[in-house]
Design an enzyme around this catalytic site. Sequence first.
Site, PDB file in Angstrom:
ATOM      1  N   LEU A  26      14.837 -67.594 -52.237  1.00 36.76           N
ATOM      2  CA  LEU A  26      13.853 -68.683 -52.267  1.00 36.76           C
ATOM      3  C   LEU A  26      14.463 -69.963 -51.711  1.00 36.76           C
ATOM      4  O   LEU A  26      15.302 -70.606 -52.364  1.00 36.76           O
ATOM      5  CB  LEU A  26      13.389 -68.909 -53.711  1.00 36.76           C
ATOM      6  N   THR A  27      14.042 -70.312 -50.527  1.00 32.42           N
ATOM      7  CA  THR A  27      14.478 -71.565 -49.902  1.00 32.42           C
ATOM      8  C   THR A  27      14.013 -72.753 -50.717  1.00 32.42           C
ATOM      9  O   THR A  27      12.833 -72.848 -51.045  1.00 32.42           O
ATOM     10  CB  THR A  27      13.897 -71.632 -48.469  1.00 32.42           C
ATOM     11  N   GLN A 100      22.036 -64.569 -48.972  1.00 33.07           N
ATOM     12  CA  GLN A 100      21.158 -64.149 -47.870  1.00 33.07           C
ATOM     13  C   GLN A 100      21.567 -64.883 -46.591  1.00 33.07           C
ATOM     14  O   GLN A 100      21.569 -66.115 -46.548  1.00 33.07           O
ATOM     15  CB  GLN A 100      19.681 -64.418 -48.190  1.00 33.07           C
ATOM     16  N   TYR A 179      12.124 -64.507 -38.495  1.00 37.91           N
ATOM     17  CA  TYR A 179      13.321 -65.232 -38.041  1.00 37.91           C
ATOM     18  C   TYR A 179      14.095 -64.400 -37.002  1.00 37.91           C
ATOM     19  O   TYR A 179      13.609 -63.365 -36.540  1.00 37.91           O
ATOM     20  CB  TYR A 179      14.171 -65.631 -39.254  1.00 37.91           C
TER      21      TYR A 179
END
Length: 347
Positions: A26-27, A100, A179
């Site tokens: 979770l950014t 990550q 991405y």
Amino acid sequence: MTENLFQPYALNDTLTLENRILMAPLTRCMADDDLVPTQAVADYYARRADTGLIISEATIIRPDGQGYPNTPGIFSAEQIAGWQNVTSAVHAKGGKIFAQLWHTGRVAHPHFFDGEYVLAPSAKKVEGSVPRMRELTYTVPKPATAEEIDQLVADYAQAAANAIEAGFDGVEIHGANGYLIDQFLHYSSNDREDEFGGTPENMARFPLAVVDAVSQQIGADRTALRVSPGAYFNIEGDKRDRQVFDYLLAELEQRELAFLHIGIFDDSMEFDYLGGTASSYVRKQYSKTLVGVGSYSAETGSEAINDNKFDLLAIGRPLIANPDYVEKVKKGQTLVDYSDEMLAELI
Ligand code: FNR
Ligand code: 8K6
């Protein structure tokens, strides 16, 4: 009704998780201006150490991978030291944590790294602009040369080595959500005519090179991968993508990764070219440990594990709203509902 979530799960001979609830990556955009995770970030992860495994927020492998403000990196000594503080805090509470590894490719923006251009498979830009900084419109990327691709592979491997130095238990390569790695795997973002495009084998070449370089660096048992066979974020789908993922998954089946993780926000979403949901498609093609995710509750996730749809459940937004998610589920307590305003603060 969620007992199966609280059974341990052996990923392999080296890693056994105490339960089957993973914290999804979770950014949070809370790193400092040198992209170093702060003490508040360490405390935030430590509060969630009772999940079977934490997967860190996406962490950039090098400056030109950055597409959002204050996302952490893992390429400088200060960043490695910052992560050391995070992993120590999680380990002190008996938890496990993977990093990550992230490069946003064409979703990067030169604003963040003072660059002239962003790298991607092809000169095909993503529509739109950076969230929360709408004045930063996405640019037409520069297609990476073969030498630049080799360097990217080496930089993923170095980032994995840095993650181990920082005390992480392993890494998840971010191959999902539109991405860089995902951009190679979809026709809408990859129209290369060299050995990195045009056929499933070529389109999977860079992603597999990253998987193999990272596995060689830190061991396949500590290497995981997240993929989005269903295009839904930052990227358009194409029915030919199916063959690319058929090929990729057959190749991954021959490797002994720690796990494969679906990248999706809502796993009830069906993709016509996959013949159903992303997780049902992957489950048919890949027999090893699979992590499901995407708008599940503990109850629906437990049921999906029971029905053999996947082996482990990753939880995202509910874990933002409930640091004590695992304990609440175990005790059958009511959860706080997630809302986007909660992103402003690390609770
Ligand atoms: C995400 N997601 C995400 N995915 C990823 O691979 N790396 C990341 O850094 C992030 N960052 C991120 C930030 C925020 C605020 C959200 C809401 C989501 C996707 C996330 O891991 C997960 O797949 C989705 O949130 C769906 O799971 P839940 O939230 O329905 O349990
Ligand atoms: C990885 C960077 C994340 C930046 C913040 C993402 C915030 C997402 C908030 C949730 C909204 C759901 C988005 C659904 C995506 C596409 C659905 C078709």
